[in-house]
Design an enzyme around this catalytic site. Structure first.
Site, PDB file in Angstrom:
ATOM      1  N   LYS A   1      -4.464  -1.593  13.869  1.00  0.00           N
ATOM      2  CA  LYS A   1      -3.925  -0.395  14.508  1.00  0.00           C
ATOM      3  C   LYS A   1      -4.272  -0.384  16.000  1.00  0.00           C
ATOM      4  CE  LYS A   1      -2.653   1.596  10.533  1.00  0.00           C
ATOM      5  NZ  LYS A   1      -3.320   0.783   9.522  1.00  0.00           N
TER       6      LYS A   1
ATOM      7  N   GLU B   1       0.834  -1.195   0.000  1.00  0.00           N
ATOM      8  CA  GLU B   1       0.000   0.000   0.000  1.00  0.00           C
ATOM      9  C   GLU B   1       0.876   1.255   0.000  1.00  0.00           C
ATOM     10  OE1 GLU B   1      -1.353   1.745   3.592  1.00  0.00           O
ATOM     11  OE2 GLU B   1      -1.210  -0.159   4.657  1.00  0.00           O
TER      12      GLU B   1
END
Length: 310
Positions: A164, A30
């Site tokens: 996260k 990404e």
């Protein structure tokens, strides 16, 4: 080797095209990590290091971004320069890709959009840092990352260090289960906590090496569409100090709440706050975990390539 031909609007680099045509292993990367997750100019050096880690694992790297409305699968050094240097680069999930294409906009791809574009190009392994997921207080905000639905729909291996740290980990794992996404711990039965090795949430399944992860994905692909998540924890000696982790996360979330930060702006805001509050410690850990994931993804792609060719 058979692969789906990308639409004309998607540009594959010559190296990625040659690798896919030859049946060589390729790993998607990404670009949001570079444009929005790491500070400038450290992000440009990290881009080269992550691609080198994929190569060290035995695969060809394919960093993905949208430039002037065109998705690019595999970036040149000059294109990486552009992604890493432009502070106005948009953050593009799947829902944003049509807008960027229609108006010729440039942007960095998130987990969801990277997975979509990678799979469309015939790439079956993707390395990232941490997944998006269910946010804390989602019962009131309904804030849940598009990554989760994308993984349920897209057939590829995603190597990550968990989700996260700002997210609700147990709720995210519940959603992944509801969406029938296969989650494997890499040499662990505990889901990693991104900056720390152990989130405290158990896993049902684990694999011991890249070949086993590749075998699980090959079996999944034969049965049903969807992703296999390989959760790769940092070694305990390389993780962020857990006490520091808890302290800076609490401070970052409080700061985001106080400033009214919402939606996709939360992650870059919190990451920047963590970097400053930890005096750079979270940045160093972030880079370490991404490099480890990239190298493991390269090994999984190398193990998977002969099975796909067959």
């Amino acid at each position: 080797m058979y692969r789906d031909t990308p639409p004309p609007s998607v540009q594959l680099s010559p190296e990625v095209t040659d690798a896919l045509d030859a049946g060589l292993p390729v790993v998607a990367l990404e670009s949001t990590l570079l444009a929005h997750g790491l500070p400038r100019p450290d992000n440009r050096a990290a881009a080269d290091e992550v691609e080198a880690a994929v190569r060290a694992g035995g695969a060809v790297p394919a960093t993905i971004a949208v430039l002037d409305g065109v998705p690019h699968v595999g970036l040149t050094p000059a294109q990486l320069d552009r992604v890493c240097a432009d502070p106005e680069l948009a953050k593009l999930g799947v829902r944003d890709l049509p807008v960027a294409a229609a108006f010729g906009l440039s942007g960095a791809t998130t987990v969801s959009s990277t997975a979509l574009l990678a799979a469309g190009a015939g790439i079956t392994v993707f390395a990232t840092g941490g997944l998006g997921g269910v946010h804390r207080q989602s019962a009131e905000t309904f804030d849940e990352s598009a990554d989760l639905v994308a993984l349920a729909r897209t057939s590829l291996v995603v190597v990550c260090a968990g989700v996260k740290s700002i997210l609700d980990v147990p709720a995210t794992l519940e959603r992944l289960e509801s969406l029938s996404v296969t989650v494997l711990g890499y040499r662990t039965r505990t889901f990693p906590g991104f900056y720390v090795a152990d989130s405290g949430s158990p896993l049902d399944w684990s694999v011991d090496d890249a070949a086993q992860a590749a075998a699980v994905f090959a079996a999944r692909r034969a049965l049903v569409p969807g992703a296999v998540v390989v959760a790769n924890p940092l070694p305990a000696e390389e993780q962020l100090d857990p006490a520091l982790h808890d302290r800076v996360i609490a401070g970052a979330l409080a700061a985001a709440e106080a400033e009214g930060v919402r939606g996709k702006a939360v992650t870059p805001f919190v990451l920047d706050h963590l970097h400053r509050a930890s005096e750079g410690a979270t940045l160093a850990v972030n880079v370490r975990l991404v490099l480890r994931n990239a190298e493991l993804a390269g090994r999984i792609a190398a193990a998977l390539a002969p099975q796909i060719a067959a």
